[in-house]
Scaffold this motif. Structure first.
Motif, PDB file in Angstrom:
ATOM      1  N   UNK A 260       0.856  -1.186   0.000  1.00 40.55           N
ATOM      2  CA  UNK A 260       0.000   0.000   0.000  1.00 40.55           C
ATOM      3  C   UNK A 260       0.890   1.233   0.000  1.00 40.55           C
ATOM      4  N   UNK A 261       0.950   1.980  -1.121  1.00 42.75           N
ATOM      5  CA  UNK A 261       1.799   3.165  -1.182  1.00 42.75           C
ATOM      6  C   UNK A 261       1.362   4.217  -0.171  1.00 42.75           C
ATOM      7  N   UNK A 262       2.291   5.071   0.203  1.00 47.60           N
ATOM      8  CA  UNK A 262       1.989   6.181   1.100  1.00 47.60           C
ATOM      9  C   UNK A 262       0.968   7.091   0.418  1.00 47.60           C
ATOM     10  N   UNK A 263      -0.110   7.420   1.137  1.00 46.91           N
ATOM     11  CA  UNK A 263      -1.147   8.278   0.586  1.00 46.91           C
ATOM     12  C   UNK A 263      -2.227   7.544  -0.177  1.00 46.91           C
ATOM     13  N   UNK A 264      -2.153   6.195  -0.239  1.00 47.17           N
ATOM     14  CA  UNK A 264      -3.152   5.407  -0.962  1.00 47.17           C
ATOM     15  C   UNK A 264      -3.815   4.451   0.018  1.00 47.17           C
ATOM     16  N   UNK A 265      -5.105   4.222  -0.170  1.00 46.56           N
ATOM     17  CA  UNK A 265      -5.831   3.281   0.690  1.00 46.56           C
ATOM     18  C   UNK A 265      -6.034   1.943   0.003  1.00 46.56           C
ATOM     19  N   UNK A 266      -5.642   1.859  -1.265  1.00 49.17           N
ATOM     20  CA  UNK A 266      -5.873   0.634  -2.031  1.00 49.17           C
ATOM     21  C   UNK A 266      -4.575  -0.167  -2.140  1.00 49.17           C
ATOM     22  N   UNK A 267      -4.566  -1.394  -1.610  1.00 52.04           N
ATOM     23  CA  UNK A 267      -3.358  -2.226  -1.736  1.00 52.04           C
ATOM     24  C   UNK A 267      -3.147  -2.701  -3.175  1.00 52.04           C
ATOM     25  N   UNK A 268      -1.909  -2.926  -3.519  1.00 55.16           N
ATOM     26  CA  UNK A 268      -1.552  -3.411  -4.849  1.00 55.16           C
ATOM     27  C   UNK A 268      -0.888  -4.783  -4.723  1.00 55.16           C
ATOM     28  N   UNK A 269      -1.324  -5.698  -5.571  1.00 51.02           N
ATOM     29  CA  UNK A 269      -0.800  -7.060  -5.526  1.00 51.02           C
ATOM     30  C   UNK A 269       0.636  -7.082  -6.058  1.00 51.02           C
ATOM     31  N   UNK A 270       1.493  -7.796  -5.356  1.00 55.03           N
ATOM     32  CA  UNK A 270       2.873  -7.985  -5.804  1.00 55.03           C
ATOM     33  C   UNK A 270       3.207  -9.473  -5.832  1.00 55.03           C
ATOM     34  N   UNK A 271       4.213  -9.807  -6.591  1.00 52.28           N
ATOM     35  CA  UNK A 271       4.679 -11.191  -6.669  1.00 52.28           C
ATOM     36  C   UNK A 271       6.187 -11.183  -6.471  1.00 52.28           C
ATOM     37  N   UNK A 272       6.606 -11.190  -5.220  1.00 54.94           N
ATOM     38  CA  UNK A 272       8.022 -11.115  -4.902  1.00 54.94           C
ATOM     39  C   UNK A 272       8.389 -12.164  -3.868  1.00 54.94           C
ATOM     40  N   UNK A 273       9.667 -12.452  -3.827  1.00 57.28           N
ATOM     41  CA  UNK A 273      10.199 -13.307  -2.767  1.00 57.28           C
ATOM     42  C   UNK A 273      11.066 -12.435  -1.862  1.00 57.28           C
ATOM     43  N   UNK A 274      10.869 -12.563  -0.568  1.00 52.59           N
ATOM     44  CA  UNK A 274      11.623 -11.773   0.402  1.00 52.59           C
ATOM     45  C   UNK A 274      12.754 -12.617   0.993  1.00 52.59           C
ATOM     46  N   UNK A 275      13.970 -12.089   0.898  1.00 48.88           N
ATOM     47  CA  UNK A 275      15.123 -12.656   1.589  1.00 48.88           C
ATOM     48  C   UNK A 275      15.652 -11.553   2.504  1.00 48.88           C
ATOM     49  N   UNK A 276      15.784 -11.842   3.785  1.00 43.57           N
ATOM     50  CA  UNK A 276      16.264 -10.856   4.756  1.00 43.57           C
ATOM     51  C   UNK A 276      17.631 -11.274   5.278  1.00 43.57           C
ATOM     52  N   UNK A 277      18.426 -10.287   5.640  1.00 38.80           N
ATOM     53  CA  UNK A 277      19.764 -10.565   6.169  1.00 38.80           C
ATOM     54  C   UNK A 277      20.046  -9.633   7.341  1.00 38.80           C
ATOM     55  N   UNK A 278      20.829 -10.127   8.285  1.00 38.28           N
ATOM     56  CA  UNK A 278      21.186  -9.305   9.440  1.00 38.28           C
ATOM     57  C   UNK A 278      22.438  -9.841  10.111  1.00 38.28           C
ATOM     58  N   UNK A 279      23.222  -8.925  10.687  1.00 41.57           N
ATOM     59  CA  UNK A 279      24.342  -9.343  11.528  1.00 41.57           C
ATOM     60  C   UNK A 279      24.055  -9.058  12.992  1.00 41.57           C
ATOM     61  N   UNK A 280      22.815  -8.629  13.267  1.00 38.24           N
ATOM     62  CA  UNK A 280      22.404  -8.343  14.643  1.00 38.24           C
ATOM     63  C   UNK A 280      21.591  -9.514  15.197  1.00 38.24           C
ATOM     64  N   UNK A 281      21.722  -9.824  16.474  1.00 43.80           N
ATOM     65  CA  UNK A 281      20.933 -10.909  17.077  1.00 43.80           C
ATOM     66  C   UNK A 281      19.471 -10.497  17.236  1.00 43.80           C
ATOM     67  N   UNK A 282      18.609 -10.992  16.353  1.00 43.77           N
ATOM     68  CA  UNK A 282      17.198 -10.610  16.401  1.00 43.77           C
ATOM     69  C   UNK A 282      16.530 -11.068  17.692  1.00 43.77           C
ATOM     70  N   UNK A 283      17.052 -12.133  18.298  1.00 34.19           N
ATOM     71  CA  UNK A 283      16.474 -12.601  19.563  1.00 34.19           C
ATOM     72  C   UNK A 283      16.598 -11.526  20.643  1.00 34.19           C
ATOM     73  N   UNK A 284      17.736 -10.832  20.663  1.00 29.61           N
ATOM     74  CA  UNK A 284      17.913  -9.747  21.634  1.00 29.61           C
ATOM     75  C   UNK A 284      16.978  -8.584  21.334  1.00 29.61           C
ATOM     76  N   UNK A 285      16.802  -8.285  20.039  1.00 28.39           N
ATOM     77  CA  UNK A 285      15.912  -7.190  19.653  1.00 28.39           C
ATOM     78  C   UNK A 285      14.464  -7.515  20.002  1.00 28.39           C
ATOM     79  N   UNK A 286      14.076  -8.790  19.863  1.00 30.31           N
ATOM     80  CA  UNK A 286      12.715  -9.180  20.232  1.00 30.31           C
ATOM     81  C   UNK A 286      12.525  -9.082  21.742  1.00 30.31           C
TER      82      UNK A 286
END
Length: 469
Positions: A260-286
């Protein structure tokens, strides 16, 4: 009882593996080439196939399709002494259940075969493999890298979110690119987004886009990166730096595949794959409330830990040689690293990991004018403090041992001989040591025993004693 066919040209491996499997109640057939193996498979259809890659005549990977035509959905376990990412991908794409790297532990191989026989995995993937170019290579033959290659090959076709963790400079983006290149989305775009480089006020606009007039300066509609990457893969680098206010919106984008773009109320369909990376311990952040648990679980459908360079020192000569050829632009071996230089490179702490090694080689290539890179051409090694990383906790470990020993002596000054202080200390420290080394070696007991400096039989006994699977 199952019938297992072993196709390998090394007689000693065939004999040892055959004896081991026979003792476990299986019927074993052996062949020394793919051609001979195909004849045996046609005459006696096996329930599982153990297939070496390097064989006289037709190689194992090429012969996989012919074997598949004969044995149907029976699982195939590939064996190789020269594993790399392309080998792992070709094996998995050819329908292999798993693959083993020589030298392998017989208990480990038996465990894989047991799982394979319980759940056969039919060949339903295309056999054409995609190779990484030199600029994007993941180099190494160490056990931890073999495990990394296997994980990439397994998850690449699955089209699920992947969380890549590891220290800075280990090559997390290379892993993400490898996943993309070996996925069904390889013809689509690959967009790396470094979230830490964006100010909190810009992250939402960059990821989701905006409409004209949605904020001061928005003179026209603009698509966000998540929408521009439709049909491809987005790498969200440094995912731990996503502002908490944006995490709910990002979670919805991943779960519902819409933005949903900023300023829009209508969501837009996407077809993507998400890969995330981090060097921080997410367990500590949670734990501190800085990162949402539901977003973490959605991102980490499949997790990959990239090993630091200090845990795969045997790969340093190959990686350093690769960087040297790139720096000098030569492929004929006219520029070499001296033996003394290689020993120096393998002894350094490499707190900056592969990135630091690359910088070191590029520096040496500039300084050196001859055909040999010497130790004097290398820059000084980085220290833990210079990269902002914590000092190696040797002193902290020693302090904890002193505290524990003092407490034990106060609470139980005279222990029975069968419960000596030394034995209690070993029980507390040896099990986690062995477990960690085994995990870092990808479950390869032979490699773990070598790293620990003990015999494989000794390791096997200790695993049983401590109940480590």
């Amino acid at each position: 009882m199952s019938r297992i066919l072993i196709v390998d040209d090394e007689a000693s491996i065939c004999w040892a593996f055959s004896e081991f499997l026979t003792d476990e109640g299986h019927v074993v057939d052996v062949a020394a080439s793919a051609e001979e193996g195909l004849k045996v498979a046609a005459a006696k259809k096996p329930d599982a196939l153990v297939l070496d890659v390097r064989l006289p005549g037709i190689d194992g990977l090429t012969a996989m399709r012919s074997f598949r035509d004969l044995i149907g959905g029976a699982p195939i376990v590939v064996v190789t002494a020269f594993g790399n990412l392309e080998t792992a991908v070709r094996a998995m794409e050819g329908g292999a259940f798993d693959y083993l790297v020589k030298p392998f532990d017989l208990d480990q191989a038996s465990s894989i075969l047991t799982r394979a026989l319980e759940k056969s995995k039919p060949a339903d993937r295309p056999t054409q493999a995609l190779a990484l170019d030199d600029a994007g290579s993941l180099l190494g033959s160490s056990p931890v890298m073999q495990d990394l290659f296997k994980k990439i090959a397994l998850v690449a076709p699955a089209d699920v979110p992947v969380l890549i963790t590891g220290e800075s400079g280990t090559g997390k983006e290379l892993v993400a690119r490898a996943i993309h290149r070996h996925s069904r989305r390889h013809r689509g775009p690959f967009l790396p987004v470094c979230l830490a480089a964006l100010s909190p006020s810009l992250v939402e606009r960059e990821l989701f886009g905006h409409l004209r007039g949605s904020f001061t300066g928005a003179g026209e509609d603009r698509k966000g990166l998540l929408e521009l990457a439709t049909g491809g893969t987005v790498l969200l680098d440094e995912i731990g730096d996503v502002p908490p206010s944006l995490q709910v919106k990002l979670l919805r984008a991943i779960e519902h595949r819409e933005v949903t773009p900023v300023g829009d109320a209508r969501p837009r369909i996407t077809d993507i794959r998400i890969v995330a990376a981090t060097n921080r311990p997410l367990s500590d952040l949670m734990a501190s409330g800085e990162f949402r648990e539901d977003l973490f679980f959605r991102l980490s459908v499949f997790q990959i830990q990239v090993p630091p360079l200090r845990e795969r020192r045997e790969d340093i000569p190959v990686i350093a040689g690769h960087f040297l050829r790139q720096a000098r632009g030569v492929e004929d071996g006219s520029i070499v690293l001296s033996d003394e230089t290689l020993r120096e490179l393998q002894s350094r702490p490499w707190v900056g990991n592969v990135r630091e090694l690359r910088n070191t080689i590029e520096h040496a290539a500039i300084v050196s004018r001859g055909r040999e890179i010497r130790v004097t051409h290398l820059p000084p090694p980085s220290t833990p403090g210079s990269t902002g990383q914590a000092t190696r906790p040797d002193q902290e470990v020693q302090d904890r041992i002193v505290q524990w020993t003092s407490q034990e002596l106060r609470e139980a000054p005279a222990l029975p001989e069968e419960h000596s202080l030394h034995e209690r200390f070993l029980e507390l420290t040896e099990a986690p040591l062995i477990k960690t080394v085994l995990e870092q070696c990808g479950g390869n007991r032979a490699a773990a025993a070598q790293r620990l400096g003990i015999h494989r039989a000794t390791l096997r006994q200790k695993l049983r004693n401590y109940g480590i699977g």
